[in-house]
Motif scaffolding. Structure first.
Motif, PDB file in Angstrom:
ATOM      1  N   GLU A 107       0.842  -1.141  -0.209  1.00 27.06           N
ATOM      2  CA  GLU A 107       0.003   0.114   0.131  1.00 27.06           C
ATOM      3  C   GLU A 107       0.806   1.226  -0.081  1.00 27.06           C
ATOM      4  OE1 GLU A 107      -3.661  -1.823   2.403  1.00 27.06           O
ATOM      5  OE2 GLU A 107      -2.076  -0.978   3.683  1.00 27.06           O
ATOM      6  N   LEU A 108       2.104   1.278   0.844  1.00 25.02           N
ATOM      7  CA  LEU A 108       2.860   2.424   0.571  1.00 25.02           C
ATOM      8  C   LEU A 108       3.632   2.750  -0.449  1.00 25.02           C
ATOM      9  CD1 LEU A 108       4.417   4.542   2.384  1.00 25.02           C
ATOM     10  CD2 LEU A 108       5.871   2.988   3.230  1.00 25.02           C
ATOM     11  N   LEU A 109       3.896   1.548  -1.124  1.00 22.11           N
ATOM     12  CA  LEU A 109       4.469   1.543  -2.444  1.00 22.11           C
ATOM     13  C   LEU A 109       3.475   2.247  -3.357  1.00 22.11           C
ATOM     14  CD1 LEU A 109       6.762   0.803  -4.436  1.00 22.11           C
ATOM     15  CD2 LEU A 109       5.711  -1.390  -4.879  1.00 22.11           C
ATOM     16  N   THR A 110       2.303   1.709  -3.689  1.00 19.60           N
ATOM     17  CA  THR A 110       1.218   2.265  -4.171  1.00 19.60           C
ATOM     18  C   THR A 110       1.029   3.700  -4.242  1.00 19.60           C
ATOM     19  OG1 THR A 110       0.287  -0.071  -4.696  1.00 19.60           O
ATOM     20  CG2 THR A 110      -1.259   2.166  -5.109  1.00 19.60           C
ATOM     21  N   LEU A 111       0.980   4.227  -2.955  1.00 13.81           N
ATOM     22  CA  LEU A 111       0.802   5.489  -2.356  1.00 13.81           C
ATOM     23  C   LEU A 111       1.854   6.413  -2.919  1.00 13.81           C
ATOM     24  CD1 LEU A 111      -0.987   7.414  -0.325  1.00 13.81           C
ATOM     25  CD2 LEU A 111       1.100   7.110   1.102  1.00 13.81           C
ATOM     26  N   THR A 112       3.336   6.094  -2.929  1.00 13.36           N
ATOM     27  CA  THR A 112       4.244   6.848  -3.160  1.00 13.36           C
ATOM     28  C   THR A 112       4.571   6.849  -4.835  1.00 13.36           C
ATOM     29  OG1 THR A 112       5.667   5.005  -2.857  1.00 13.36           O
ATOM     30  CG2 THR A 112       5.568   6.722  -1.103  1.00 13.36           C
ATOM     31  N   VAL A 113       3.955   5.746  -5.506  1.00 16.18           N
ATOM     32  CA  VAL A 113       4.124   5.765  -6.921  1.00 16.18           C
ATOM     33  C   VAL A 113       3.114   6.747  -7.657  1.00 16.18           C
ATOM     34  CG1 VAL A 113       3.476   4.426  -8.848  1.00 16.18           C
ATOM     35  CG2 VAL A 113       4.886   3.386  -7.121  1.00 16.18           C
ATOM     36  N   GLN A 114       1.865   6.824  -6.791  1.00 13.98           N
ATOM     37  CA  GLN A 114       0.863   7.793  -7.545  1.00 13.98           C
ATOM     38  C   GLN A 114       1.454   9.240  -7.118  1.00 13.98           C
ATOM     39  OE1 GLN A 114      -2.353   6.104  -5.158  1.00 13.98           O
ATOM     40  NE2 GLN A 114      -3.047   4.776  -6.740  1.00 13.98           N
ATOM     41  N   ALA A 115       2.010   9.482  -5.771  1.00 15.37           N
ATOM     42  CA  ALA A 115       2.611  10.808  -5.444  1.00 15.37           C
ATOM     43  C   ALA A 115       3.578  11.324  -6.545  1.00 15.37           C
ATOM     44  CB  ALA A 115       3.062  10.651  -3.919  1.00 15.37           C
ATOM     45  N   VAL A 116       4.558  10.384  -6.932  1.00 21.18           N
ATOM     46  CA  VAL A 116       5.507  10.720  -7.841  1.00 21.18           C
ATOM     47  C   VAL A 116       5.079  11.105  -9.246  1.00 21.18           C
ATOM     48  CG1 VAL A 116       7.468  10.027  -6.555  1.00 21.18           C
ATOM     49  CG2 VAL A 116       6.520   8.402  -8.327  1.00 21.18           C
ATOM     50  N   ASP A 117       4.024  10.211  -9.595  1.00 17.50           N
ATOM     51  CA  ASP A 117       3.296  10.288 -10.819  1.00 17.50           C
ATOM     52  C   ASP A 117       2.625  11.475 -11.074  1.00 17.50           C
ATOM     53  OD1 ASP A 117       2.577   9.280 -13.437  1.00 17.50           O
ATOM     54  OD2 ASP A 117       0.521   9.332 -12.608  1.00 17.50           O
ATOM     55  N   GLU A 118       2.090  12.083  -9.874  1.00 17.47           N
ATOM     56  CA  GLU A 118       1.364  13.500  -9.948  1.00 17.47           C
ATOM     57  C   GLU A 118       2.340  14.555 -10.376  1.00 17.47           C
ATOM     58  OE1 GLU A 118      -0.607  13.790  -6.271  1.00 17.47           O
ATOM     59  OE2 GLU A 118      -2.129  12.065  -6.707  1.00 17.47           O
ATOM     60  N   LYS A 119       3.476  14.625  -9.998  1.00 13.24           N
ATOM     61  CA  LYS A 119       4.672  15.578 -10.231  1.00 13.24           C
ATOM     62  C   LYS A 119       5.331  15.185 -11.541  1.00 13.24           C
ATOM     63  CE  LYS A 119       3.548  18.298  -7.036  1.00 13.24           C
ATOM     64  NZ  LYS A 119       3.183  19.409  -7.218  1.00 13.24           N
ATOM     65  N   LYS A 120       4.749  14.326 -12.269  1.00 12.22           N
ATOM     66  CA  LYS A 120       5.234  13.867 -13.581  1.00 12.22           C
ATOM     67  C   LYS A 120       6.595  13.183 -13.564  1.00 12.22           C
ATOM     68  CE  LYS A 120       1.917  15.852 -15.511  1.00 12.22           C
ATOM     69  NZ  LYS A 120       0.515  15.207 -15.340  1.00 12.22           N
ATOM     70  N   ALA A 121       6.983  12.511 -12.535  1.00 11.41           N
ATOM     71  CA  ALA A 121       8.186  11.615 -12.566  1.00 11.41           C
ATOM     72  C   ALA A 121       8.273  10.796 -13.833  1.00 11.41           C
ATOM     73  CB  ALA A 121       8.314  10.780 -11.122  1.00 11.41           C
ATOM     74  N   GLU A 122       9.476  10.472 -14.205  1.00  5.25           N
ATOM     75  CA  GLU A 122       9.522   9.636 -15.353  1.00  5.25           C
ATOM     76  C   GLU A 122      10.191   8.256 -15.141  1.00  5.25           C
ATOM     77  OE1 GLU A 122      11.395  11.637 -18.785  1.00  5.25           O
ATOM     78  OE2 GLU A 122      10.295  13.480 -18.259  1.00  5.25           O
ATOM     79  N   ASP A 123       9.698   7.497 -15.933  1.00  2.60           N
ATOM     80  CA  ASP A 123      10.302   6.096 -16.079  1.00  2.60           C
ATOM     81  C   ASP A 123      10.421   5.555 -14.154  1.00  2.60           C
ATOM     82  OD1 ASP A 123      11.527   3.697 -16.701  1.00  2.60           O
ATOM     83  OD2 ASP A 123      13.428   4.438 -16.844  1.00  2.60           O
ATOM     84  N   ILE A 124       8.883   5.586 -13.858  1.00  3.15           N
ATOM     85  CA  ILE A 124       8.781   5.110 -12.545  1.00  3.15           C
ATOM     86  C   ILE A 124       8.859   3.261 -12.392  1.00  3.15           C
ATOM     87  CG2 ILE A 124       7.091   4.900 -10.577  1.00  3.15           C
ATOM     88  CD1 ILE A 124       5.838   7.743 -12.078  1.00  3.15           C
ATOM     89  N   ILE A 125       9.807   3.024 -11.675  1.00  2.42           N
ATOM     90  CA  ILE A 125       9.786   1.434 -11.517  1.00  2.42           C
ATOM     91  C   ILE A 125       9.817   1.130 -10.007  1.00  2.42           C
ATOM     92  CG2 ILE A 125      10.742   1.245 -13.796  1.00  2.42           C
ATOM     93  CD1 ILE A 125      13.420   0.625 -11.693  1.00  2.42           C
ATOM     94  N   SER A 126       9.207  -0.200  -9.459  1.00  2.00           N
ATOM     95  CA  SER A 126       9.781  -0.550  -8.411  1.00  2.00           C
ATOM     96  C   SER A 126      10.758  -1.788  -8.252  1.00  2.00           C
ATOM     97  CB  SER A 126       8.505  -0.789  -7.583  1.00  2.00           C
ATOM     98  OG  SER A 126       7.931  -2.175  -8.114  1.00  2.00           O
ATOM     99  N   ILE A 127      11.772  -1.956  -7.233  1.00  2.98           N
ATOM    100  CA  ILE A 127      12.601  -3.284  -7.265  1.00  2.98           C
ATOM    101  C   ILE A 127      11.983  -3.781  -5.949  1.00  2.98           C
ATOM    102  CG2 ILE A 127      14.819  -3.839  -7.085  1.00  2.98           C
ATOM    103  CD1 ILE A 127      15.618  -1.142  -8.646  1.00  2.98           C
ATOM    104  N   ASN A 128      11.671  -4.997  -6.129  1.00  2.48           N
ATOM    105  CA  ASN A 128      11.477  -5.531  -4.856  1.00  2.48           C
ATOM    106  C   ASN A 128      12.450  -6.283  -4.240  1.00  2.48           C
ATOM    107  OD1 ASN A 128      10.248  -7.673  -3.086  1.00  2.48           O
ATOM    108  ND2 ASN A 128       8.846  -8.653  -4.490  1.00  2.48           N
TER     109      ASN A 128
END
Length: 118
Positions: free
Chosen positions: A5-26
């Motif tokens: 849930e925290l990962l999803t929350l932060t992904v959405q937050a950075v996307d709102e500021k037009k971050a590019e090439d957003i990835i998560s590494i498990n």
């Protein structure tokens, strides 16, 4: 709030500021530092700072303690430690140089759409 849930929350937050090439590494089973690394970049220092601030602010709004935030003033590589998720906001040039994706190529790497759907 769990790590996913925290990962999803932060992904959405950075996307709102037009971050590019957003990835998560498990990082589960690879490192004790965090469950996930969130990696993204901005194209200039001001955007990098805005992306990092958005991730930090969104976490704090949800009662998540920000353990540490480093690199904000220089805005070349900002690290935000949220315990279960560590957010790496790079300036584009620095991201190409450090290439965390290659360093952790054996880990599961998910793109923006895959994180949002999970």
């Amino acid at each position: 709030m769990n790590a996913n849930e925290l990962l999803t929350l932060t992904v959405q937050a950075v996307d709102e500021k037009k971050a590019e090439d957003i990835i998560s590494i498990n990082m589960q089973g690879i490192s004790d530092i965090a469950d996930y690394f969130l990696v993204c970049h901005g194209n200039n220092e001001r955007q990098v700072q805005a992306i990092a601030k958005a991730a930090k602010d969104k976490a704090e709004e949800q009662g998540i303690h920000v353990k540490r935030m480093e690199g904000y003033d220089e805005a070349r590589w900002i690290l935000i430690d949220l315990a279960d998720v560590v957010v790496h906001v790079f300036h584009k040039d620095e991201r190409d140089y450090y290439n965390l994706e290659k360093l952790y190529q054996d880990a599961e790497i998910l793109g923006y759409q895959e994180v949002i759907k999970s």
